[in-house]
Design a protein around this motif. Structure first.
Motif, PDB file in Angstrom:
ATOM      1  N   PHE A  42      11.870   6.716   2.245  1.00 17.90           N
ATOM      2  CA  PHE A  42      12.357   8.087   2.115  1.00 17.90           C
ATOM      3  C   PHE A  42      13.783   8.085   1.558  1.00 17.90           C
ATOM      4  CE2 PHE A  42       8.746   9.943   4.061  1.00 17.90           C
ATOM      5  CZ  PHE A  42       8.327   9.061   5.037  1.00 17.90           C
ATOM      6  N   PRO A  47      16.732  10.006   8.364  1.00 15.13           N
ATOM      7  CA  PRO A  47      16.612   9.231   9.606  1.00 15.13           C
ATOM      8  C   PRO A  47      16.133   7.792   9.400  1.00 15.13           C
ATOM      9  CG  PRO A  47      14.963  10.992   9.498  1.00 15.13           C
ATOM     10  CD  PRO A  47      15.917  11.224   8.382  1.00 15.13           C
ATOM     11  N   THR A  48      15.174   7.584   8.494  1.00 11.91           N
ATOM     12  CA  THR A  48      14.695   6.209   8.285  1.00 11.91           C
ATOM     13  C   THR A  48      15.794   5.364   7.657  1.00 11.91           C
ATOM     14  OG1 THR A  48      12.529   7.192   7.869  1.00 11.91           O
ATOM     15  CG2 THR A  48      12.766   4.855   7.380  1.00 11.91           C
ATOM     16  N   HIS A  98       7.576   4.036   9.563  1.00 13.97           N
ATOM     17  CA  HIS A  98       7.448   4.570  10.903  1.00 13.97           C
ATOM     18  C   HIS A  98       6.008   5.015  11.159  1.00 13.97           C
ATOM     19  CE1 HIS A  98       7.381   8.295   8.795  1.00 13.97           C
ATOM     20  NE2 HIS A  98       8.668   8.536   8.758  1.00 13.97           N
ATOM     21  N   ALA A 162       8.945  16.113   4.732  1.00 16.42           N
ATOM     22  CA  ALA A 162       9.212  15.075   3.727  1.00 16.42           C
ATOM     23  C   ALA A 162       7.914  14.624   3.057  1.00 16.42           C
ATOM     24  CB  ALA A 162       9.909  13.888   4.379  1.00 16.42           C
ATOM     25  N   ALA A 166       4.692  12.077   6.043  1.00 16.38           N
ATOM     26  CA  ALA A 166       5.966  11.964   6.754  1.00 16.38           C
ATOM     27  C   ALA A 166       5.808  12.363   8.217  1.00 16.38           C
ATOM     28  CB  ALA A 166       7.000  12.864   6.077  1.00 16.38           C
ATOM     29  N   ALA A 167       6.717  11.909   9.044  1.00 16.07           N
ATOM     30  CA  ALA A 167       6.695  12.275  10.470  1.00 16.07           C
ATOM     31  C   ALA A 167       6.929  13.778  10.623  1.00 16.07           C
ATOM     32  CB  ALA A 167       7.773  11.495  11.210  1.00 16.07           C
ATOM     33  N   GLY A 190      12.743  13.420   1.511  1.00 13.03           N
ATOM     34  CA  GLY A 190      13.142  12.897   2.821  1.00 13.03           C
ATOM     35  C   GLY A 190      13.756  14.043   3.608  1.00 13.03           C
ATOM     36  N   THR A 191      13.899  13.857   4.921  1.00  9.63           N
ATOM     37  CA  THR A 191      14.478  14.970   5.687  1.00  9.63           C
ATOM     38  C   THR A 191      15.993  14.964   5.625  1.00  9.63           C
ATOM     39  OG1 THR A 191      14.178  13.622   7.689  1.00  9.63           O
ATOM     40  CG2 THR A 191      12.526  15.335   7.226  1.00  9.63           C
ATOM     41  N   GLN A 209      13.680  14.092  13.206  1.00 14.46           N
ATOM     42  CA  GLN A 209      14.118  13.090  14.175  1.00 14.46           C
ATOM     43  C   GLN A 209      15.586  13.264  14.588  1.00 14.46           C
ATOM     44  OE1 GLN A 209      12.526   9.098  12.679  1.00 14.46           O
ATOM     45  NE2 GLN A 209      11.893  10.523  11.066  1.00 14.46           N
TER      46      GLN A 209
HETATM   47  C1  MLT Z   1      13.154  10.403   6.478  1.00  9.41           C
HETATM   48  O1  MLT Z   1      13.686   9.316   6.672  1.00  9.41           O
HETATM   49  O2  MLT Z   1      13.468  11.184   5.565  1.00  9.41           O
HETATM   50  C2  MLT Z   1      12.066  10.849   7.427  1.00  9.41           C
HETATM   51  O3  MLT Z   1      11.555   9.752   8.158  1.00  9.41           O
HETATM   52  C3  MLT Z   1      11.002  11.595   6.717  1.00  9.41           C
HETATM   53  C4  MLT Z   1       9.890  11.935   7.684  1.00  9.41           C
HETATM   54  O4  MLT Z   1       9.099  11.035   7.994  1.00  9.41           O
HETATM   55  O5  MLT Z   1       9.857  13.077   8.139  1.00  9.41           O
END
Ligand code: MLT
Length: 330
Positions: A42, A47-48, A98, A162, A166-167, A190-191, A209
């Motif tokens: 991302f 967050p990652t 993740h 994202a 994505a999470a 990405g977030t 996250q």
């Molecule tokens: C990120 O790092 O941007 C997030 O993990 C994206 C997501 O999985 O929501």
């Protein structure tokens, strides 16, 4: 799965030498002899990326090699995973990913890789809570008010994520299922960039996250309604859990792990696992993660066996839920 042909490898070796050509010919006993690329699925600043940069420095020190963080965005993290699945198994290209590693098979029927077959697991890293957050002038003040507002304005409310895989997209799906709505989703690489737009008021709300949202929640730049953990978290003690508001199905933890291509020698995996163990015992990593609402996983989960078991269990959990939802990434 496409791999460099023997002739191409021979040509590369004759021109550039072993380390530049990678491949399983690298000497595991001498590893690492070159920089290591740690691929983040991302955009930078999210967050990652944050978790990655926390562990990269102590891992590099332990390994005695530079770790170069490479952000490879796209398709909810599956572009990056596909790149590493197809890389040479020489330990010089590592993936951090993740929970999205376990949701991709259900979301992408033609996924270019098999999370269990095309990788070796190195070890788990951290399990990050998620927060339901909104632009600071969004009308609802509580999760209960959010539910009512979203149900009444489903055709105009915008939900950032994202991308499919994505999470944030998975958590958003759980929210939509909880409320029985189908919202306008606004995908980002990405977030990190999604949060920028949320702070700017360009999008209404999202699930993301704490490693990305904790600071903006504490500064008041965004509004927060709940955490998606069974219990409240120390970094944001004022936040109720989703279960407190009756959203018991909206419970998700974003677990992270490291992966290498499946033909990576075990001796190299062992060195990476050992370096990850050291990184997760580094006091700066522990303190930084605590400030961001998370913790390193316990030492007994920093093993390929524990990681593979988690991945299999999560694939088994999420695949039927996702297939039932009908959501696909293409
Ligand atoms: C990120 O790092 O941007 C997030 O993990 C994206 C997501 O999985 O929501």
């Amino acid at each position: 799965m496409h791999r460099r042909t023997p002739l191409a490898t021979l040509a590369c070796l004759s021109m550039l030498g072993l380390a530049a050509c990678g491949g399983g010919d690298a000497d595991p006993a001498a590893y690492p002899e070159d920089d290591i690329t740690l691929v983040v699925p991302f955009a930078a600043g999210g967050p990652t990326d944050t978790v990655t940069r926390l562990i990269a420095e102590p891992m590099a020190e332990e390994l005695g090699a530079e770790i170069i963080v490479q952000n490879v965005e796209g398709a909810g993290g599956t572009v990056a995973a596909g790149q590493v699945a197809d890389a040479d198994g020489d330990g010089y290209e590592v993936l951090i990913h993740h929970i999205g590693m376990s949701t991709a098979p259900g979301l992408y029927p033609d996924l270019a890789y098999d999370p269990l077959e095309d990788f070796k697991t190195v070890g788990l890293v951290t399990d990050v809570p998620m927060t339901i957050v909104a632009r600071k002038d969004f009308e609802p003040e509580t999760l209960e008010e959010l539910a009512t507002y979203v149900e009444e304005n489903a055709d105009t409310v915008t939900l950032a994520n994202a991308g499919v895989g994505a999470a944030s997209q998975l958590c958003g799906l759980l929210i939509e299922q909880q409320l029985g709505v189908d919202l306008t989703e606004v995908p980002y690489d990405g977030t990190g960039p999604a949060l920028t737009d949320l702070v700017g008021g360009q999008v209404d709300f999202m699930c993301d996250q704490t490693t990305n949202t904790a600071a903006q929640i504490q500064s008041g730049d965004i509004k927060a309604y709940a955490v998606t953990t069974p219990e409240p978290i120390e970094a944001l003690p004022e936040l109720p859990t989703t279960a407190d508001a009756g959203w018991s199905d909206v419970e998700v933890g974003v677990w992270h792990g490291l992966y290498v291509p499946s033909d990576t020698p075990d001796e190299i995996v062992e060195k990476l696992t050992a370096a990850l163990e050291v990184a997760l015992q580094d006091q700066n990593v522990i303190d930084s993660m605590a400030d961001l609402g998370t913790t390193p996983v316990p030492a007994d989960q920093v093993t390929p066996e524990a990681h593979t078991s988690k991945l299999q269990e999560q694939i088994d959990l999420w695949t039927p839920i996702i297939e039932e939802s009908g959501v696909t990434g293409g």
